[in-house]
Design a protein around this motif. Sequence first.
Motif, PDB file in Angstrom:
ATOM      1  N   ARG A  35     -52.062  -5.454 103.952  1.00  0.00           N
ATOM      2  CA  ARG A  35     -52.594  -6.672 103.805  1.00  0.00           C
ATOM      3  C   ARG A  35     -54.054  -6.537 102.598  1.00  0.00           C
ATOM      4  O   ARG A  35     -54.374  -6.898 101.968  1.00  0.00           O
ATOM      5  N   LEU A  36     -54.313  -5.900 103.775  1.00  0.00           N
ATOM      6  CA  LEU A  36     -56.559  -5.874 103.407  1.00  0.00           C
ATOM      7  C   LEU A  36     -56.126  -4.965 102.314  1.00  0.00           C
ATOM      8  O   LEU A  36     -57.262  -4.982 101.479  1.00  0.00           O
ATOM      9  N   ARG A  37     -55.405  -3.532 102.411  1.00  0.00           N
ATOM     10  CA  ARG A  37     -55.927  -2.995 101.096  1.00  0.00           C
ATOM     11  C   ARG A  37     -55.395  -3.335  99.874  1.00  0.00           C
ATOM     12  O   ARG A  37     -55.669  -2.916  98.809  1.00  0.00           O
ATOM     13  N   ARG A  68     -58.504  -7.069  93.908  1.00  0.00           N
ATOM     14  CA  ARG A  68     -60.018  -8.085  93.605  1.00  0.00           C
ATOM     15  C   ARG A  68     -61.410  -6.304  93.066  1.00  0.00           C
ATOM     16  O   ARG A  68     -61.457  -6.998  91.979  1.00  0.00           O
ATOM     17  N   ASN A  69     -60.390  -5.737  93.493  1.00  0.00           N
ATOM     18  CA  ASN A  69     -61.720  -4.358  92.743  1.00  0.00           C
ATOM     19  C   ASN A  69     -60.841  -4.469  90.972  1.00  0.00           C
ATOM     20  O   ASN A  69     -61.280  -3.236  90.255  1.00  0.00           O
ATOM     21  N   HIS A  70     -60.066  -4.757  90.562  1.00  0.00           N
ATOM     22  CA  HIS A  70     -59.260  -4.662  89.631  1.00  0.00           C
ATOM     23  C   HIS A  70     -58.813  -5.676  88.341  1.00  0.00           C
ATOM     24  O   HIS A  70     -58.644  -6.626  88.281  1.00  0.00           O
ATOM     25  N   GLY A  71     -59.863  -6.668  89.168  1.00  0.00           N
ATOM     26  CA  GLY A  71     -60.072  -8.210  88.451  1.00  0.00           C
ATOM     27  C   GLY A  71     -59.079  -9.099  88.395  1.00  0.00           C
ATOM     28  O   GLY A  71     -59.854 -10.461  88.125  1.00  0.00           O
ATOM     29  N   LEU A  72     -57.994  -9.364  89.959  1.00  0.00           N
ATOM     30  CA  LEU A  72     -58.281 -10.322  90.139  1.00  0.00           C
ATOM     31  C   LEU A  72     -58.738 -11.638  90.815  1.00  0.00           C
ATOM     32  O   LEU A  72     -59.428 -11.173  92.026  1.00  0.00           O
ATOM     33  N   ILE A 112     -56.669 -19.692  89.225  1.00  0.00           N
ATOM     34  CA  ILE A 112     -55.429 -18.794  90.422  1.00  0.00           C
ATOM     35  C   ILE A 112     -55.875 -17.507  91.033  1.00  0.00           C
ATOM     36  O   ILE A 112     -56.997 -17.149  90.758  1.00  0.00           O
ATOM     37  N   TYR A 113     -55.219 -17.562  91.812  1.00  0.00           N
ATOM     38  CA  TYR A 113     -55.387 -16.868  93.299  1.00  0.00           C
ATOM     39  C   TYR A 113     -54.280 -15.505  93.676  1.00  0.00           C
ATOM     40  O   TYR A 113     -53.101 -16.416  93.833  1.00  0.00           O
ATOM     41  N   PHE A 114     -54.482 -14.297  93.329  1.00  0.00           N
ATOM     42  CA  PHE A 114     -53.412 -13.376  93.719  1.00  0.00           C
ATOM     43  C   PHE A 114     -53.625 -13.578  94.998  1.00  0.00           C
ATOM     44  O   PHE A 114     -53.890 -13.909  96.241  1.00  0.00           O
ATOM     45  N   ASN A 115     -51.947 -13.482  95.247  1.00  0.00           N
ATOM     46  CA  ASN A 115     -51.745 -13.937  96.577  1.00  0.00           C
ATOM     47  C   ASN A 115     -50.949 -11.951  97.511  1.00  0.00           C
ATOM     48  O   ASN A 115     -51.419 -11.851  98.446  1.00  0.00           O
ATOM     49  N   GLU A 116     -50.078 -12.159  96.948  1.00  0.00           N
ATOM     50  CA  GLU A 116     -49.139 -10.471  97.070  1.00  0.00           C
ATOM     51  C   GLU A 116     -48.465  -9.828  96.255  1.00  0.00           C
ATOM     52  O   GLU A 116     -48.416 -10.629  94.971  1.00  0.00           O
TER      53      GLU A 116
END
Length: 362
Positions: free
Chosen positions: A100-102, A108-112, A254-258
């Motif tokens: 989950r950390l990775r 985040r590193n790809h813009g989400l 919009i928040y990325f979850n998984e």
Amino acid sequence: MKTIGIIGGGQLGLMLAEEAHRLGAHCITLDPAKDAPAAAVCEEHIAKPFNDPEAVEELCRKSDVVTYEFENVPGEILIPLCKKYNIPQGYKPLYDSQDRLREKDNARNHGLRTPLYAQVDDEESLRRAVLEVGLPAVLKTRTMGYDGHGQQVIKTEEDIAKALPLLSVPCILEQFVKFDFEASIVMVASKDEVVSFPVGRNVHRDGILDLCFVPAELSDTVREKLRRQSEHFMRECGYEGILAIEYFIKGEEIYFNEMAPRPHNSGHYTIEGSTTNQYRELARYLLGEPLRHPALVAPTVMKNILGQDLDEAEKILRENHKGVFVHLYGKSESRPKRKMGHITFTPMTGEEYERDWAKRFV
């Protein structure tokens, strides 16, 4: 005739094999359970553990192309096989989703956009993370969690003490987003294009997906942003094959979850609710065929059937209602909270489901 090898023999493998057969392919599955659902429809079943290197290589050797239907395929086995056999999705989407950390760092590193989060390894780092992320928050194990397992909501100092047993393994603390609802999108990508299925609104019960309503109640702006950023993410990461992403929706945010690099529970509705489905497009990708762009046939509701719902689902199957499609997975043992099937209602809106059908499932 090509043969698709499927690592995993659960219901996702079952439905993938059914669609592969419609495209003229054979399937082999690997699963330790002799009575795994996919074994009933595949031409061959290797009943051996996923962590048996010889068994996984046997599957690869007998297949023209190999895929996986669950996330926790042992990397130390699969990585070298990706260089030797035709596993076109590769290991990277699995690797990125298994921690989950990775996974959050990658998003985040790809813009989400993600909720705030922090790495947690012990009580000291948990307390630092609480100061950084704030409360309420959710403490989750970094690996192997699913369907609400391996996580605990922290609202108070007392909750911190109760959560300490989770710290026997590496964890992540995530900000608790007071979202309006969760939405998910399923995509299939080849080297040439990405196709996206209509976005659904997900409702969970006890940490397990209960219902999916399609289309999700989103403004056109948010819907298009979600689709566009998801497809861009998939391309930026170099992923091919299938990918599902779950998001938290809060107003226009919009928040990325998984994410999951396999067919997704929320995508079951596509079998009857869409002009093509997630399993068929994954099979097309695996067989090297051009992808087809899906469109929603009509408003659709998907109901997950757990062990406690099975009797009612079997009753509904016998009643033979028009527009009600009951899928039972043929699992030999029914247990509460175990996924035993799903029902797709189409055409049907969320309001119609709540009025006419919700009372049948308590």
